[in-house]
Design a protein around this motif. Sequence first.
Motif, PDB file in Angstrom:
ATOM      1  N   LYS A   1     -18.321  97.412 139.801  1.00  0.00           N
ATOM      2  CA  LYS A   1     -19.512  98.430 140.026  1.00  0.00           C
ATOM      3  C   LYS A   1     -20.529  98.029 138.801  1.00  0.00           C
ATOM      4  CE  LYS A   1     -18.438 101.184 143.017  1.00  0.00           C
ATOM      5  NZ  LYS A   1     -18.968 101.572 144.327  1.00  0.00           N
ATOM      6  N   TYR A   2     -20.203  97.311 137.887  1.00  0.00           N
ATOM      7  CA  TYR A   2     -21.240  96.853 136.750  1.00  0.00           C
ATOM      8  C   TYR A   2     -21.076  95.593 136.316  1.00  0.00           C
ATOM      9  CZ  TYR A   2     -20.493 101.991 136.731  1.00  0.00           C
ATOM     10  OH  TYR A   2     -20.552 103.256 137.120  1.00  0.00           O
ATOM     11  N   PRO A   3     -21.306  94.496 137.156  1.00  0.00           N
ATOM     12  CA  PRO A   3     -21.115  93.205 136.868  1.00  0.00           C
ATOM     13  C   PRO A   3     -22.137  92.727 135.686  1.00  0.00           C
ATOM     14  CG  PRO A   3     -22.266  93.394 139.033  1.00  0.00           C
ATOM     15  CD  PRO A   3     -21.679  94.772 138.539  1.00  0.00           C
ATOM     16  N   GLU A   4     -23.496  93.207 135.877  1.00  0.00           N
ATOM     17  CA  GLU A   4     -24.409  92.754 134.874  1.00  0.00           C
ATOM     18  C   GLU A   4     -24.081  93.200 133.401  1.00  0.00           C
ATOM     19  OE1 GLU A   4     -24.751  95.028 137.396  1.00  0.00           O
ATOM     20  OE2 GLU A   4     -26.944  94.820 138.324  1.00  0.00           O
ATOM     21  N   LEU A   5     -23.445  94.376 133.343  1.00  0.00           N
ATOM     22  CA  LEU A   5     -22.891  95.073 132.006  1.00  0.00           C
ATOM     23  C   LEU A   5     -21.808  94.085 131.385  1.00  0.00           C
ATOM     24  CD1 LEU A   5     -22.967  97.016 129.730  1.00  0.00           C
ATOM     25  CD2 LEU A   5     -21.430  98.457 131.080  1.00  0.00           C
ATOM     26  N   PHE A   6     -20.968  93.509 132.299  1.00  0.00           N
ATOM     27  CA  PHE A   6     -19.792  92.834 131.639  1.00  0.00           C
ATOM     28  C   PHE A   6     -20.062  91.546 131.304  1.00  0.00           C
ATOM     29  CE2 PHE A   6     -17.400  96.488 132.890  1.00  0.00           C
ATOM     30  CZ  PHE A   6     -16.281  96.657 132.418  1.00  0.00           C
ATOM     31  N   GLU A   7     -21.153  91.073 132.104  1.00  0.00           N
ATOM     32  CA  GLU A   7     -21.705  89.613 131.874  1.00  0.00           C
ATOM     33  C   GLU A   7     -22.395  89.776 130.420  1.00  0.00           C
ATOM     34  OE1 GLU A   7     -20.833  86.727 132.885  1.00  0.00           O
ATOM     35  OE2 GLU A   7     -19.638  87.821 134.262  1.00  0.00           O
ATOM     36  N   GLN A   8     -23.131  90.790 130.305  1.00  0.00           N
ATOM     37  CA  GLN A   8     -23.944  90.833 129.306  1.00  0.00           C
ATOM     38  C   GLN A   8     -22.968  91.021 127.923  1.00  0.00           C
ATOM     39  OE1 GLN A   8     -27.454  90.371 128.747  1.00  0.00           O
ATOM     40  NE2 GLN A   8     -26.705  90.207 126.545  1.00  0.00           N
ATOM     41  N   PHE A   9     -22.023  91.744 127.997  1.00  0.00           N
ATOM     42  CA  PHE A   9     -20.923  91.776 127.000  1.00  0.00           C
ATOM     43  C   PHE A   9     -20.282  90.453 126.799  1.00  0.00           C
ATOM     44  CE2 PHE A   9     -19.296  96.414 128.293  1.00  0.00           C
ATOM     45  CZ  PHE A   9     -20.000  97.040 127.258  1.00  0.00           C
ATOM     46  N   ARG A  10     -20.141  89.741 127.702  1.00  0.00           N
ATOM     47  CA  ARG A  10     -19.774  88.266 127.204  1.00  0.00           C
ATOM     48  C   ARG A  10     -20.626  87.448 126.540  1.00  0.00           C
ATOM     49  NH1 ARG A  10     -15.930  85.550 130.929  1.00  0.00           N
ATOM     50  NH2 ARG A  10     -16.894  86.837 132.503  1.00  0.00           N
ATOM     51  N   ALA A  11     -22.100  87.481 126.915  1.00  0.00           N
ATOM     52  CA  ALA A  11     -23.179  86.808 126.510  1.00  0.00           C
ATOM     53  C   ALA A  11     -23.462  87.341 125.037  1.00  0.00           C
ATOM     54  CB  ALA A  11     -24.278  86.956 127.244  1.00  0.00           C
ATOM     55  N   THR A  12     -23.397  88.778 124.850  1.00  0.00           N
ATOM     56  CA  THR A  12     -23.565  89.402 123.483  1.00  0.00           C
ATOM     57  C   THR A  12     -22.231  89.013 122.501  1.00  0.00           C
ATOM     58  OG1 THR A  12     -25.087  91.031 124.346  1.00  0.00           O
ATOM     59  CG2 THR A  12     -24.161  91.348 122.083  1.00  0.00           C
ATOM     60  N   GLY A  13     -21.450  89.152 123.193  1.00  0.00           N
ATOM     61  CA  GLY A  13     -19.942  88.768 122.578  1.00  0.00           C
ATOM     62  C   GLY A  13     -19.727  87.547 121.954  1.00  0.00           C
ATOM     63  N   GLU A  14     -20.591  86.505 122.417  1.00  0.00           N
ATOM     64  CA  GLU A  14     -20.634  85.045 121.808  1.00  0.00           C
ATOM     65  C   GLU A  14     -21.368  84.889 120.654  1.00  0.00           C
ATOM     66  OE1 GLU A  14     -21.892  82.829 125.081  1.00  0.00           O
ATOM     67  OE2 GLU A  14     -20.110  82.861 126.517  1.00  0.00           O
ATOM     68  N   THR A  15     -22.441  85.852 120.203  1.00  0.00           N
ATOM     69  CA  THR A  15     -23.138  86.004 119.036  1.00  0.00           C
ATOM     70  C   THR A  15     -22.541  86.882 118.033  1.00  0.00           C
ATOM     71  OG1 THR A  15     -25.110  85.535 120.766  1.00  0.00           O
ATOM     72  CG2 THR A  15     -25.316  86.287 118.318  1.00  0.00           C
ATOM     73  N   ILE A  16     -22.118  87.913 118.421  1.00  0.00           N
ATOM     74  CA  ILE A  16     -21.513  89.126 117.365  1.00  0.00           C
ATOM     75  C   ILE A  16     -20.326  89.411 117.980  1.00  0.00           C
ATOM     76  CG2 ILE A  16     -24.024  89.336 116.720  1.00  0.00           C
ATOM     77  CD1 ILE A  16     -23.563  92.100 118.022  1.00  0.00           C
ATOM     78  N   PRO A  17     -19.530  89.879 117.110  1.00  0.00           N
ATOM     79  CA  PRO A  17     -18.000  90.573 117.422  1.00  0.00           C
ATOM     80  C   PRO A  17     -18.597  92.205 118.228  1.00  0.00           C
ATOM     81  CG  PRO A  17     -18.103  89.975 115.263  1.00  0.00           C
ATOM     82  CD  PRO A  17     -19.598  89.824 115.581  1.00  0.00           C
ATOM     83  N   ILE A  18     -17.950  92.318 119.177  1.00  0.00           N
ATOM     84  CA  ILE A  18     -17.817  93.770 119.805  1.00  0.00           C
ATOM     85  C   ILE A  18     -16.697  94.260 119.755  1.00  0.00           C
ATOM     86  CG2 ILE A  18     -18.532  94.883 121.943  1.00  0.00           C
ATOM     87  CD1 ILE A  18     -20.298  92.634 122.790  1.00  0.00           C
ATOM     88  N   THR A  19     -16.672  95.524 119.231  1.00  0.00           N
ATOM     89  CA  THR A  19     -15.376  96.353 119.076  1.00  0.00           C
ATOM     90  C   THR A  19     -15.472  97.409 119.852  1.00  0.00           C
ATOM     91  OG1 THR A  19     -14.996  95.197 116.908  1.00  0.00           O
ATOM     92  CG2 THR A  19     -13.677  97.305 117.393  1.00  0.00           C
ATOM     93  N   LEU A  20     -14.286  97.818 120.525  1.00  0.00           N
ATOM     94  CA  LEU A  20     -14.144  98.968 121.456  1.00  0.00           C
ATOM     95  C   LEU A  20     -13.136  99.932 121.240  1.00  0.00           C
ATOM     96  CD1 LEU A  20     -15.118 100.735 124.128  1.00  0.00           C
ATOM     97  CD2 LEU A  20     -13.600  99.238 125.389  1.00  0.00           C
ATOM     98  N   LEU A  21     -13.449 101.298 120.624  1.00  0.00           N
ATOM     99  CA  LEU A  21     -12.562 102.030 120.506  1.00  0.00           C
ATOM    100  C   LEU A  21     -12.436 103.064 121.577  1.00  0.00           C
ATOM    101  CD1 LEU A  21     -10.791 102.532 117.666  1.00  0.00           C
ATOM    102  CD2 LEU A  21     -12.592 104.270 117.062  1.00  0.00           C
ATOM    103  N   PRO A  22     -11.061 103.493 121.931  1.00  0.00           N
ATOM    104  CA  PRO A  22     -10.904 104.594 123.099  1.00  0.00           C
ATOM    105  C   PRO A  22     -11.400 105.897 122.388  1.00  0.00           C
ATOM    106  CG  PRO A  22      -8.803 103.220 122.604  1.00  0.00           C
ATOM    107  CD  PRO A  22      -9.790 102.950 121.776  1.00  0.00           C
ATOM    108  N   GLY A  23     -11.987 106.417 123.508  1.00  0.00           N
ATOM    109  CA  GLY A  23     -12.134 108.095 123.219  1.00  0.00           C
ATOM    110  C   GLY A  23     -11.156 108.674 124.068  1.00  0.00           C
ATOM    111  N   ASN A  24     -11.588 110.031 124.429  1.00  0.00           N
ATOM    112  CA  ASN A  24     -10.662 110.736 125.196  1.00  0.00           C
ATOM    113  C   ASN A  24     -10.839 110.535 126.763  1.00  0.00           C
ATOM    114  OD1 ASN A  24     -13.139 112.372 124.416  1.00  0.00           O
ATOM    115  ND2 ASN A  24     -12.640 113.686 125.965  1.00  0.00           N
TER     116      ASN A  24
END
Length: 436
Positions: free
Chosen positions: A76-99
Motif C-alpha cells: 500500500k505504501y511503497p514510496e514510504l518504505f523506499e524512503q525509509f530505505r533511503a533515509t536509513g542509509e544516512t541516519i539511524p531510524i529506530t521504531l518503537l511499538p505502540g499499542n
Amino acid sequence: MPDAADDAVYYVISDLHIGGDEQLEHVEFLDELLAFLERLETTDEDAELLINGDAFGLWEFTGIDGPQKFDILVEKYPELFEQFRATGETIPITLLPGNHDHELAAYDEYVEWFAEYNVDLVQAESITRPVGDRTIWFEHGHQQDPNNRIEDFGNPNASPLGYYYNTLVTSRAGQLSDRGRFNWLKDVQAVTPTERMPNWLVSKYFYREMNPLIRYAIIPFLFLFNVSAVLAILAGLDLAGIWSLPVTQTEAFLGQFGQAGATVYLILSVNVAVAGLLLIVGIPVSFLIRDVRKTIDRFGIFETELTVDPDEPYTDAARAVFDEHPETAIYCYGHTHRPRTTELDGRLLVNTGTWLKRLHRRDVIAGRLPPVFYPSYQLCAVRIAAEDEGIVVDYQGIDKPNPSVEELTRTERLLTLGREPDPSLPDRQIVTPEDD
C-alpha cells in the motif's frame, strides 16, 4: 558519556497510525511525511529518527492476521518504505511499538523485514538515548493508560479494552465511511477523548447527513431555544396573572410589522410552547439525572471507563523514571495525541503529538444546536539536542493546509463565527545542566 552524545540530535515523531481497513488506508499526510524523511536524508547532523509508537494501525487491519500485515503495508505504501530505505542509509531510524502496532513486538520476523528497509525495530516497551551528560527516556505511553495497557508485552494475543474498541468501532468506521453523504466517518481516530464520540456523531449527522430541508427547518427553533425558554417563563407569569407587561409589549412591538411581525410571533409562539414543555419535563429529569450521577460517583462505578486523564498518569510515570534513573533529563512519550511539554522538578515531559487530524470542539454562538468539531493538523517533529545552554527541545512544525474550509459546512462556520481554534505547538524548552 562519550563525546558522540554531545553532538547527538534526535528527531522524534509518533502516532502516525498508517494503515487500516478500506477508508483508513488513506494517509492524508503522506506527502508531508515523505518530504520530512527526504530532508533528514540530506542532513549533516549526527541525527537519529525515533518513531515513538503507533507508526502503523495494525489493530485496524481486521481481515488479516499476524505478520501478513507487513506485506500489505509495503504494497500500500511503497514510496514510504523506499524512503525509509533511503533515509536509513544516512541516519539511524529506530521504531518503537505502540499499542496500535503492538504486533511488531509479537513476531520476530518484523525485526528482519524492517531491517531490509534500514529501520531498527526495537521490541521493547522503552528505550533510552544519551544527550550531553544526561539521557532521554522514550516510551509510547500506552502502558500508563489502563484501557490500552498490555500486561503481557509481546504476546500476539494481547487484547486490552482499546483493542476491541479499535477493531469493532474504528475499523468498522473505515469500512462504512464512504457510504455517507460525505466521507467523514473515517476521522473517528481523531476523536479524543473517547467520551466525545456521541457528541461528534450527533454533530456530523446534524451538519452532514441530515436532510438539508429538515436541518434548515429546525435550525430557527433550536437556535432560538434560549430566548424561547425565557419567553416561556414570561408567558407562564402572564397566564398566572403575575406579570403580563413583557408579553403585552412583545405583541405590540411585533404588531407594527404586519405579516412579517405575525410570522415572527408565530415562530416565537411555537418555540415558547416547545421550550415550555421541555422545561416542565426537563427540570425534574435534571434533578433525577444529577441524583443518579451522585450515586454512581459514590460507588465509583465508572472510575476506570474509557476516558483517561491526559496528564496525571504520565506525570506519575515520569517521576518514577526520574527517581529510579536520576540521569534522565527528559521523559518523551506520545499516545494521547496532545503535543505539550510539562516541567517537573527541573526535568521535562515531552509529548510528541500526532500526525492524524485533530478535532477541536466548539459550541455554537447561541441556541441548543450540536457543537462543531473544527479539524486541524499539528504535524511536527520534536528535535532534542544538547547545546551550550542545556538540552534543547524544539517542536518543528510541518506545514499542511487547514482542512476546515473543505470539511465544514457554511452553517458550521457561521454558527461558530469568532470561535475558530488557533492550535499552536509548544514553545522551545531547555533543560538546564544540573549543579555540580
